[in-house]
Design a protein around this motif. Structure first.
Motif, PDB file in Angstrom:
ATOM      1  N   LEU A 130       0.820  -1.207   0.000  1.00 58.15           N
ATOM      2  CA  LEU A 130       0.000   0.000   0.000  1.00 58.15           C
ATOM      3  C   LEU A 130       0.856   1.259   0.000  1.00 58.15           C
ATOM      4  CD1 LEU A 130      -2.835  -1.027   2.496  1.00 58.15           C
ATOM      5  CD2 LEU A 130      -2.988  -0.842   0.007  1.00 58.15           C
ATOM      6  N   GLU A 131       1.980   1.228   0.733  1.00 55.38           N
ATOM      7  CA  GLU A 131       2.875   2.385   0.744  1.00 55.38           C
ATOM      8  C   GLU A 131       3.475   2.618  -0.639  1.00 55.38           C
ATOM      9  OE1 GLU A 131       5.661   1.475   3.801  1.00 55.38           O
ATOM     10  OE2 GLU A 131       4.410   2.297   5.423  1.00 55.38           O
ATOM     11  N   ALA A 132       3.879   1.505  -1.290  1.00 54.40           N
ATOM     12  CA  ALA A 132       4.443   1.635  -2.638  1.00 54.40           C
ATOM     13  C   ALA A 132       3.383   2.135  -3.614  1.00 54.40           C
ATOM     14  CB  ALA A 132       5.001   0.290  -3.101  1.00 54.40           C
ATOM     15  N   LEU A 133       2.152   1.606  -3.472  1.00 56.01           N
ATOM     16  CA  LEU A 133       1.062   2.046  -4.342  1.00 56.01           C
ATOM     17  C   LEU A 133       0.746   3.518  -4.124  1.00 56.01           C
ATOM     18  CD1 LEU A 133      -1.178   1.363  -6.376  1.00 56.01           C
ATOM     19  CD2 LEU A 133      -2.615   0.688  -4.438  1.00 56.01           C
ATOM     20  N   THR A 134       0.726   3.923  -2.847  1.00 51.12           N
ATOM     21  CA  THR A 134       0.451   5.324  -2.522  1.00 51.12           C
ATOM     22  C   THR A 134       1.528   6.231  -3.087  1.00 51.12           C
ATOM     23  OG1 THR A 134      -0.694   4.692  -0.483  1.00 51.12           O
ATOM     24  CG2 THR A 134       0.065   6.972  -0.653  1.00 51.12           C
ATOM     25  N   LEU A 135       2.790   5.792  -2.949  1.00 50.85           N
ATOM     26  CA  LEU A 135       3.903   6.586  -3.478  1.00 50.85           C
ATOM     27  C   LEU A 135       3.791   6.723  -4.990  1.00 50.85           C
ATOM     28  CD1 LEU A 135       6.571   8.027  -2.828  1.00 50.85           C
ATOM     29  CD2 LEU A 135       7.736   5.845  -3.174  1.00 50.85           C
ATOM     30  N   LYS A 136       3.465   5.617  -5.656  1.00 47.79           N
ATOM     31  CA  LYS A 136       3.326   5.638  -7.107  1.00 47.79           C
ATOM     32  C   LYS A 136       2.172   6.549  -7.532  1.00 47.79           C
ATOM     33  CE  LYS A 136       2.363   2.647 -11.073  1.00 47.79           C
ATOM     34  NZ  LYS A 136       2.037   1.276 -11.519  1.00 47.79           N
ATOM     35  N   GLN A 137       1.030   6.392  -6.836  1.00 51.88           N
ATOM     36  CA  GLN A 137      -0.131   7.211  -7.188  1.00 51.88           C
ATOM     37  C   GLN A 137       0.114   8.690  -6.914  1.00 51.88           C
ATOM     38  OE1 GLN A 137      -3.198   5.272  -4.890  1.00 51.88           O
ATOM     39  NE2 GLN A 137      -3.785   3.920  -6.584  1.00 51.88           N
ATOM     40  N   ASN A 138       0.818   8.973  -5.809  1.00 50.57           N
ATOM     41  CA  ASN A 138       1.151  10.373  -5.504  1.00 50.57           C
ATOM     42  C   ASN A 138       2.045  10.963  -6.581  1.00 50.57           C
ATOM     43  OD1 ASN A 138      -0.355  10.448  -3.167  1.00 50.57           O
ATOM     44  ND2 ASN A 138       1.359   9.987  -1.819  1.00 50.57           N
ATOM     45  N   GLU A 139       2.998  10.156  -7.053  1.00 49.39           N
ATOM     46  CA  GLU A 139       3.893  10.632  -8.093  1.00 49.39           C
ATOM     47  C   GLU A 139       3.133  10.855  -9.395  1.00 49.39           C
ATOM     48  OE1 GLU A 139       7.470  12.075  -9.366  1.00 49.39           O
ATOM     49  OE2 GLU A 139       6.948  11.373  -7.343  1.00 49.39           O
ATOM     50  N   GLU A 140       2.232   9.905  -9.708  1.00 49.77           N
ATOM     51  CA  GLU A 140       1.421  10.070 -10.916  1.00 49.77           C
ATOM     52  C   GLU A 140       0.520  11.296 -10.801  1.00 49.77           C
ATOM     53  OE1 GLU A 140      -0.648   6.395 -11.209  1.00 49.77           O
ATOM     54  OE2 GLU A 140       1.028   5.311 -12.138  1.00 49.77           O
ATOM     55  N   LEU A 141      -0.061  11.493  -9.603  1.00 52.29           N
ATOM     56  CA  LEU A 141      -0.923  12.660  -9.385  1.00 52.29           C
ATOM     57  C   LEU A 141      -0.123  13.951  -9.486  1.00 52.29           C
ATOM     58  CD1 LEU A 141      -3.749  13.647  -8.653  1.00 52.29           C
ATOM     59  CD2 LEU A 141      -3.133  13.438  -6.248  1.00 52.29           C
ATOM     60  N   LYS A 142       1.095  13.912  -8.947  1.00 51.65           N
ATOM     61  CA  LYS A 142       1.966  15.090  -9.015  1.00 51.65           C
ATOM     62  C   LYS A 142       2.274  15.427 -10.468  1.00 51.65           C
ATOM     63  CE  LYS A 142       6.517  16.750  -7.525  1.00 51.65           C
ATOM     64  NZ  LYS A 142       7.760  16.374  -6.779  1.00 51.65           N
ATOM     65  N   ASN A 143       2.622  14.398 -11.255  1.00 50.79           N
ATOM     66  CA  ASN A 143       2.911  14.627 -12.672  1.00 50.79           C
ATOM     67  C   ASN A 143       1.670  15.109 -13.417  1.00 50.79           C
ATOM     68  OD1 ASN A 143       5.554  13.758 -12.271  1.00 50.79           O
ATOM     69  ND2 ASN A 143       5.109  11.645 -12.820  1.00 50.79           N
ATOM     70  N   LEU A 144       0.511  14.512 -13.059  1.00 47.17           N
ATOM     71  CA  LEU A 144      -0.740  14.932 -13.704  1.00 47.17           C
ATOM     72  C   LEU A 144      -1.059  16.384 -13.380  1.00 47.17           C
ATOM     73  CD1 LEU A 144      -3.292  14.239 -15.310  1.00 47.17           C
ATOM     74  CD2 LEU A 144      -4.328  13.433 -13.182  1.00 47.17           C
ATOM     75  N   ASN A 145      -0.893  16.758 -12.103  1.00 48.61           N
ATOM     76  CA  ASN A 145      -1.159  18.148 -11.702  1.00 48.61           C
ATOM     77  C   ASN A 145      -0.220  19.111 -12.402  1.00 48.61           C
ATOM     78  OD1 ASN A 145      -3.270  17.504  -9.998  1.00 48.61           O
ATOM     79  ND2 ASN A 145      -1.999  17.310  -8.185  1.00 48.61           N
ATOM     80  N   ALA A 146       1.070  18.688 -12.484  1.00 48.09           N
ATOM     81  CA  ALA A 146       2.048  19.557 -13.160  1.00 48.09           C
ATOM     82  C   ALA A 146       1.653  19.749 -14.618  1.00 48.09           C
ATOM     83  CB  ALA A 146       3.443  18.951 -13.049  1.00 48.09           C
ATOM     84  N   GLY A 147       1.217  18.637 -15.255  1.00 49.15           N
ATOM     85  CA  GLY A 147       0.796  18.745 -16.648  1.00 49.15           C
ATOM     86  C   GLY A 147      -0.440  19.617 -16.814  1.00 49.15           C
ATOM     87  N   LEU A 148      -1.399  19.447 -15.872  1.00 46.66           N
ATOM     88  CA  LEU A 148      -2.617  20.259 -15.939  1.00 46.66           C
ATOM     89  C   LEU A 148      -2.312  21.731 -15.710  1.00 46.66           C
ATOM     90  CD1 LEU A 148      -5.157  17.973 -14.042  1.00 46.66           C
ATOM     91  CD2 LEU A 148      -5.126  18.480 -16.480  1.00 46.66           C
ATOM     92  N   GLU A 149      -1.428  22.001 -14.725  1.00 44.20           N
ATOM     93  CA  GLU A 149      -1.067  23.393 -14.448  1.00 44.20           C
ATOM     94  C   GLU A 149      -0.403  24.026 -15.665  1.00 44.20           C
ATOM     95  OE1 GLU A 149       1.358  23.291 -11.000  1.00 44.20           O
ATOM     96  OE2 GLU A 149      -0.277  22.810  -9.614  1.00 44.20           O
ATOM     97  N   GLN A 150       0.471  23.251 -16.313  1.00 42.79           N
ATOM     98  CA  GLN A 150       1.135  23.781 -17.499  1.00 42.79           C
ATOM     99  C   GLN A 150       0.132  24.056 -18.609  1.00 42.79           C
ATOM    100  OE1 GLN A 150       4.244  21.264 -19.028  1.00 42.79           O
ATOM    101  NE2 GLN A 150       4.771  22.649 -20.677  1.00 42.79           N
ATOM    102  N   LYS A 151      -0.824  23.112 -18.796  1.00 43.17           N
ATOM    103  CA  LYS A 151      -1.830  23.312 -19.824  1.00 43.17           C
ATOM    104  C   LYS A 151      -2.712  24.518 -19.507  1.00 43.17           C
ATOM    105  CE  LYS A 151      -2.132  18.499 -21.357  1.00 43.17           C
ATOM    106  NZ  LYS A 151      -2.993  17.294 -21.470  1.00 43.17           N
TER     107      LYS A 151
END
Length: 419
Positions: A130-151
């Protein structure tokens, strides 16, 4: 099914453990030495290891230490038949065992110990998953947010650029029905922006003043040609009444745009006087929006030079002198002071210090326009902030050849070779 590895050099011990655990649904592997146990562990996954302490060649402490090093997620139990405290401590320290069990053991006790150990092991593995999944999802969410902010930022920049271009087009339409020469509206807007900057107004106010200056003639679109040719001081009767309503009409045209409320207010009160003798509402002093006080002066300065206020065209110095004389009467004294500092060279526009004028033959793709490209007829060919490409450059060069006139082309310094 959970897999248990039992390691002991006594076959009867291994047989007892095999019967005990298989009867409870476990898969059981056995090894008669530490070396054989390591080979089995290398061949297949094992959830739990039970090792005897006293074995030849490799005792339980050394064996479990290697298990810990190579398969740290495997649960480790020590089986000992004597009271050797030092050996147990070594197993605990080196192999980090979960528990140690003494011989002879009670079947219920050892089953309970193994069950608890495996349950804890499963919980720990699930926690890690669960910790690894959370870390992965947080990283994906961070990248998604960065992409959305840029767009969002890119989209916002594009919308702002399109908005300003639309304003400039409307300004050109209004100017075609105005009283000044081609390009005068942009001169008024530039002067108003510089005075606002000199007065240290915030960025939003400066922007509203600039846009209001571009659109200040919007209410004159319905004027007749004859009325447009007549200086304001010579208007009479119905024409004068219509002229005095044009700021209100211009403001009404802007009011449906929810973000243009401040601009509309500036346009509406552009003909107010500081002494309260203006129109449409006879506001006086600081009751007049600061943007309107600035715009009034900027409009008059250029209209005086174009004969729109008086019956002759004044020179810049004459127009400046009349503006100075109107301080405290027609104009806000603070705005007059800012105007004097601007026209006397006390403030420079941002573009003047950061851009350079080039010939069309000197343009290269990637350069960014710092000012609108406007023809001699007042036609806006390209808006500021456009990034030039080969097609645009060729079109500018073709336009110059057909018109026979050189276009004023200003680009930002330090961009794609502009110096």
């Amino acid at each position: 099914m959970m897999t248990i590895l039992c390691v002991d050099d006594e076959p009867n011990i291994l047989s007892s453990l095999r019967r005990l655990f298989r009867g409870k649904g476990y898969e059981v592997l056995t090894a008669i030495s530490g070396a054989q146990g390591l080979e089995l562990l290398a061949q297949q996954p094992v959830d739990l290891v039970i090792s005897d302490m006293r074995m030849p060649e490799m005792d339980g402490a050394r064996f479990l230490a290697q298990v810990r090093q190579r398969w740290p997620n495997t649960v480790r139990l020590l089986l000992t038949g004597y009271s050797d405290v030092q050996s147990i401590q070594d197993a605990i320290n080196c192999g980090e065992i979960y528990r140690y069990i003494t011989k002879p053991w009670d079947d219920n006790d050892i089953l309970l110990i193994v069950r608890h150990a495996l349950e804890r092991h499963q919980l720990e593995m699930e926690k890690q998953r669960l910790e690894a999944l959370t870390l992965k999802q947080n990283e994906e969410l961070k990248n998604l947010n960065a992409g959305l902010e840029q767009k969002v930022e890119e989209r916002t920049r594009q919308l702002k650029a399109n908005f300003l271009t639309t304003i400039k087009i409307l300004s050109s339409i209004a100017e075609s029905r105005g009283t000044g020469q081609t390009g005068q509206t942009r001169q008024v807007a530039d002067l108003a922006r510089k005075m606002a900057a000199q007065l240290k107004l915030d960025g939003n106010e400066v922007q509203d003043i600039f846009i209001a200056a571009l659109l200040h003639d919007l209410g004159r679109i319905g004027f007749s040609d004859e009325m447009l040719r007549t200086p304001m001081t010579m208007l009479q009767g119905a024409d004068l009444a219509q002229f005095r309503k044009h700021p209100v009409y211009g403001a009404q045209l802007l009011m449906p745009l929810t973000d243009m409320g401040g601009v509309a207010a500036i346009v509406k009160h552009q003909m107010e006087r500081f002494d309260g003798q203006g129109f449409p509402d006879r506001l006086a002093g600081f009751a007049i929006p600061i943007g309107s006080r600035i715009l009034t002066l900027a409009i008059d300065y250029y209209n005086l030079q174009q004969g729109a206020l008086v019956q002759r065209h004044l020179k810049p110095e004459e127009a400046k002198s009349l503006v100075m004389d109107g301080s405290g009467k027609r104009y806000d004294p603070a705005v007059v002071q800012a105007f004097r500092q601007v026209v006397d060279g006390g403030v420079r526009g941002v573009a003047e210090s950061t851009d350079v004028e080039l010939l069309s033959g000197e343009l290269v793709p990637g350069m960014v326009l710092s000012r609108d490209v406007v023809s001699r007829d007042g036609l806006m060919l390209l808006a500021s902030d456009h990034v030039l490409n080969e097609r645009m450059i060729q079109q500018l060069q073709d336009f110059e050849k057909k018109s026979g006139h050189r276009l004023p082309i200003w680009v930002q310094r330090g961009v794609a070779g502009a110096r």
